[in-house]
Motif scaffolding. Sequence first.
Motif, PDB file in Angstrom:
ATOM      1  N   CYS A 221       0.850  -1.190   0.000  1.00 51.19           N
ATOM      2  CA  CYS A 221       0.000   0.000   0.000  1.00 51.19           C
ATOM      3  C   CYS A 221       0.888   1.244   0.000  1.00 51.19           C
ATOM      4  CB  CYS A 221      -0.893  -0.025   1.233  1.00 51.19           C
ATOM      5  SG  CYS A 221      -1.797   1.506   1.513  1.00 51.19           S
TER       6      CYS A 221
ATOM      7  N   CYS B 268       0.462   3.313   3.557  1.00 47.17           N
ATOM      8  CA  CYS B 268       0.984   2.855   4.853  1.00 47.17           C
ATOM      9  C   CYS B 268       2.198   1.937   4.722  1.00 47.17           C
ATOM     10  CB  CYS B 268      -0.117   2.153   5.647  1.00 47.17           C
ATOM     11  SG  CYS B 268      -0.634   0.571   4.967  1.00 47.17           S
TER      12      CYS B 268
ATOM     13  N   CYS C 234      -6.988  -1.430   1.551  1.00 47.68           N
ATOM     14  CA  CYS C 234      -5.752  -1.926   2.138  1.00 47.68           C
ATOM     15  C   CYS C 234      -6.096  -2.650   3.437  1.00 47.68           C
ATOM     16  CB  CYS C 234      -4.820  -0.750   2.412  1.00 47.68           C
ATOM     17  SG  CYS C 234      -3.429  -1.171   3.475  1.00 47.68           S
TER      18      CYS C 234
ATOM     19  N   CYS D 218      -4.364  -0.066   6.601  1.00 45.60           N
ATOM     20  CA  CYS D 218      -4.817   1.307   6.887  1.00 45.60           C
ATOM     21  C   CYS D 218      -6.261   1.544   6.461  1.00 45.60           C
ATOM     22  CB  CYS D 218      -3.890   2.331   6.227  1.00 45.60           C
ATOM     23  SG  CYS D 218      -3.987   2.380   4.434  1.00 45.60           S
TER      24      CYS D 218
HETATM   25 ZN   LIG Z   1      -2.476   0.852   3.640  1.00 46.86          ZN
END
Ligand SMILES: [Zn+2]
Length: 156
Positions: A32, A35, A51, A54
Motif C-alpha cells: 500500500c 501505509c 488496504c 490502513c
Molecule cells: Zn495501507
Amino acid sequence: MKRPEMDSDTGLELPTIGRTMRLFGRASLLRCPNCGMGPVLQHWLRLRVKCGTCGLRLQRGEHDAFTGSMFILFTLVGLAAYVVLAVTLAVTAATPWELLEYGLPVLAAVLIVAFFPFAKLLWLAFDLMLRPVTPEELEWHRGADAEFETERDAPR
Ligand SMILES: [Zn+2]
C-alpha cells in the motif's frame, strides 16, 4: 448532508522528493503506498477493495482510477519492449527480424500481465503524491464497504 465525491478540501499539493520516493517505493514492492503494509492484492489481476492495514480504498472511490493505471501499464510495457529491441540490435550481428516480429508482441502480452498490479499501485502512488489522503478522507475510506461510491457524508 451529501457532497460530491471529487470535492476535495485539500486540493493538489506540491510533492516532496522524500514522500514521492516513499510512495513509489512502496508501490514497487506491491505494498500500500499510503501505509507501506497490506495486503493489497486479491489476486494478481485484482486489487482488494481496501488496504488490509490502513483501510484506504485502493481506487479512492473513483470510477476512473483504472484509466490512469492503464497509461502507466502501457508505458512500462512499451519501454521494456524498446529495451529488448535495442539490446537485441546491439548484441546480434545478423538481426533476427522474424524472431522480433513474433517475439515482441508475445513479450508485450506477457508483460501486460506481469506489470498489471504494479501499474495500479504506481498510479495510486502518483495520485497520493499529488492529493495526499486527509484524516477525514481516510475515515470515509474505512467506513465504506463498496468499491465505488459517488457520494459521501460530509466530515463532522
Ligand atoms: Zn495501507
